[in-house]
Design an enzyme around this catalytic site. Structure first.
Site, PDB file in Angstrom:
ATOM      1  NE  ARG A 227       3.647  20.048  16.264  1.00 27.85           N
ATOM      2  CZ  ARG A 227       2.770  19.282  16.836  1.00 27.85           C
ATOM      3  NH1 ARG A 227       3.316  19.168  17.849  1.00 27.85           N
ATOM      4  NH2 ARG A 227       1.557  18.880  16.223  1.00 27.85           N
TER       5      ARG A 227
ATOM      6  N   GLY B 293      -3.281  15.043  10.554  1.00 29.58           N
ATOM      7  CA  GLY B 293      -2.730  13.593  11.464  1.00 29.58           C
ATOM      8  C   GLY B 293      -2.134  12.563  10.466  1.00 29.58           C
TER       9      GLY B 293
ATOM     10  N   GLY C  36      -6.020  18.566  14.287  1.00 30.88           N
ATOM     11  CA  GLY C  36      -7.164  18.971  14.616  1.00 30.88           C
ATOM     12  C   GLY C  36      -7.535  20.376  13.715  1.00 30.88           C
TER      13      GLY C  36
ATOM     14  CE  LYS D 240     -14.554   3.831  14.165  1.00 35.90           C
ATOM     15  NZ  LYS D 240     -14.582   3.935  15.723  1.00 35.90           N
TER      16      LYS D 240
HETATM   17  P1  AMP Z   1      -7.870   8.683  10.344  1.00 33.43           P
HETATM   18  O1  AMP Z   1      -7.412   9.179  11.899  1.00 33.43           O
HETATM   19  O2  AMP Z   1      -9.280   8.664  10.369  1.00 33.43           O
HETATM   20  O3  AMP Z   1      -7.372   9.588   9.320  1.00 33.43           O
HETATM   21  O4  AMP Z   1      -7.528   7.191  10.138  1.00 33.43           O
HETATM   22  C1  AMP Z   1      -6.223   6.994   9.786  1.00 33.43           C
HETATM   23  C2  AMP Z   1      -5.983   5.338  10.168  1.00 33.43           C
HETATM   24  O5  AMP Z   1      -7.010   4.676   9.248  1.00 33.43           O
HETATM   25  C3  AMP Z   1      -4.719   4.934   9.835  1.00 33.43           C
HETATM   26  O6  AMP Z   1      -4.258   4.583  11.282  1.00 33.43           O
HETATM   27  C4  AMP Z   1      -5.079   3.482   9.134  1.00 33.43           C
HETATM   28  O7  AMP Z   1      -4.168   2.280   9.717  1.00 33.43           O
HETATM   29  C5  AMP Z   1      -6.509   3.534   9.058  1.00 33.43           C
HETATM   30  N1  AMP Z   1      -7.154   2.777   7.968  1.00 33.43           N
HETATM   31  C6  AMP Z   1      -7.014   3.147   6.749  1.00 33.43           C
HETATM   32  N2  AMP Z   1      -7.414   2.088   5.780  1.00 33.43           N
HETATM   33  C7  AMP Z   1      -7.995   1.078   6.843  1.00 33.43           C
HETATM   34  C8  AMP Z   1      -8.785   0.030   6.457  1.00 33.43           C
HETATM   35  N3  AMP Z   1      -8.964  -0.469   5.277  1.00 33.43           N
HETATM   36  N4  AMP Z   1      -9.285  -0.676   7.396  1.00 33.43           N
HETATM   37  C9  AMP Z   1      -8.660  -0.242   8.916  1.00 33.43           C
HETATM   38  N5  AMP Z   1      -8.104   0.878   9.099  1.00 33.43           N
HETATM   39  C10 AMP Z   1      -7.692   1.589   7.969  1.00 33.43           C
END
Ligand code: AMP
Length: 395
Positions: free
Chosen positions: A35, A353, A376, A197
């Protein structure tokens, strides 16, 4: 859109909102100076013009004044990166800070103490913003990471500089990169959304359906879509209450002519562990007791071919649980595909992220066109929101 190019900073003090919220180890040493390095072009341009810089930032989440969150800890690192001595004001507002800012000579830098030692910063307090405004002649916002917050230093302070405010190099580049993908992207435009999610990405999905030709959905989100379509997902992460929504997204995509690509096979594991037993299975028939933790080889081949055809690529979110080596191969393969396509002339933006962490961890940072500095802020931009910190400079 006013940028540094619109001003000559000779004999002017630039009040710059930077994002120096850097990670520190237990000895208060900076462990990742990205940064600070990112803010360098803005600071150097102003100094080279014959101006001086007053740098303001937050660090961590202090409750009142807490020594461990002092920006003092990072002075030496800033000096190393910039090659210029850095003066320090123990309070970001008040007489001492004003006297030090007034005494600055061309070529000099003053760093202010942590803005968040004052609760007025996060409250977006007008009087506090006015006090900050006394420290500079021109306000420069170069902190994309906090541009989605209407805090005193990121947004409110701009109103005290009606004619003398602009974006720094870094923030301008962020804005241009997002525009290049969402508005002016050369077709075909592809978005890849992974991560855990559906619920955290839903607004992004809905907004980008109007902007892209192809959408790859991977990671944990996959299983809500697969189950909604009648597949068996075993123990895979799945949001049952979002299945309706998933079907609706598929319908919307079809109506808008957006091609959705989901994994067809996955690496399934019998526990959420790097040492689990694994097998590659069809995404629609994951056995009971098993969970999909990475994209499988046929999926990766499909994704590679979509990435190869695309001229503009946005990537947000990993394809699997990349933090565990066993389930990192999909994310690495996708990174390779994007790197190859970028080399062939595509524009690629990685943001938000965990995909940024993955890109850095696996060494793709210099093989994509741009890696965003804001988590964010990036997500909110992709959701189609106008960020308050950006609006404050534009209006
Ligand atoms: P996000 O912050 O929503 O981008 O989610 C990132 C996280 O999703 C990472 O820590 C990954 O480990 C998790 N992730 C990716 N694929 C899967 C999966 N098939 N099952 C569970 N977690 C997952």
């Amino acid at each position: 859109m006013k940028t540094l190019k619109d001003f000559n900073f000779q004999d002017k003090r630039a009040l710059i909102r930077v994002d120096f919220n850097v990670p520190l180890n237990e000895n208060f040493e900076v462990t990742d100076a990205t940064r600070i390095v990112s803010a360098k072009p803005t600071i150097i341009k102003i100094l080279e013009d014959g101006g001086s810089c007053v740098l303001m930032s937050h660090l961590g989440r202090p409750k009142g004044v807490q020594a461990e969150f002092s920006l003092k800890h990072i002075i030496t690192k800033i000096e190393d990166v910039l090659g210029v001595e850095v003066k320090f004001a123990e309070n970001c507002v008040g007489e001492e800070a004003e006297a030090m800012a007034n005494a600055l000579q061309p070529g000099e830098i003053l760093l202010l103490e942590n803005l968040r030692f004052h609760e007025e910063e996060k409250q977006g307090n007008l009087e506090f913003a006015e006090k900050l405004s006394k420290l500079g002649d021109i306000y420069v916002n170069d902190a994309f990471g906090t541009a989605h917050r209407a805090h005193a230093s990121t947004t409110i302070v701009a109103q005290f500089f009606p004619e003398a405010k602009c974006f720094g190099h870094l923030l301008a580049k962020e804005i241009e990169s997002i525009k290049k993908v969402l508005e002016d992207g050369e077709k075909p435009v592809l978005a890849i959304l992974g991560g855990a999610k559906v619920s955290s990405k839903i607004t992004v999905i809905e907004n980008i359906l109007d902007k892209v030709d192809h959408l790859i959905i991977g990671g944990g989100m996959t299983f809500t879509f697969v189950k909604a379509q009648g597949g068996s997902v075993g123990e895979s992460i799945c949001e049952d209450d979002k299945m309706e929504l998933a079907l609706d997204i598929l319908k919307q995509a079809e109506a808008k002519g957006v091609k959705i690509h989901l994994p067809v096979d996955v690496v399934a594991a019998n526990s959420f562990s790097n040492d689990a037993d694994t097998q590659v299975v069809d995404v629609k028939s994951i056995p009971d007791g098993w969970q999909g933790l990475d994209a499988g080889p046929r999926s990766l081949e499909n994704f590679d071919s979509v990435v190869n055809q695309s001229k503009t690529i946005l990537w947000n979110g990993p394809l699997g649980v990349f933090e565990m080596e066993t389930f990192s191969k999909g994310t690495i393969a996708l990174g390779n595909s994007i790197a190859k396509s970028t080399k062939g002339g595509a524009f690629s933006l990685v943001g938000g992220g965990d995909s940024v962490a993955a890109v850095k961890q696996f060494g793709f940072e210099n093989k994509v066109s741009y890696v965003s500095t804001g988590g964010g802020a990036m997500l909110e931009s992709l959701e189609g929101k106008t960020l308050p910190g950006i609006a404050a400079i534009l209006n």
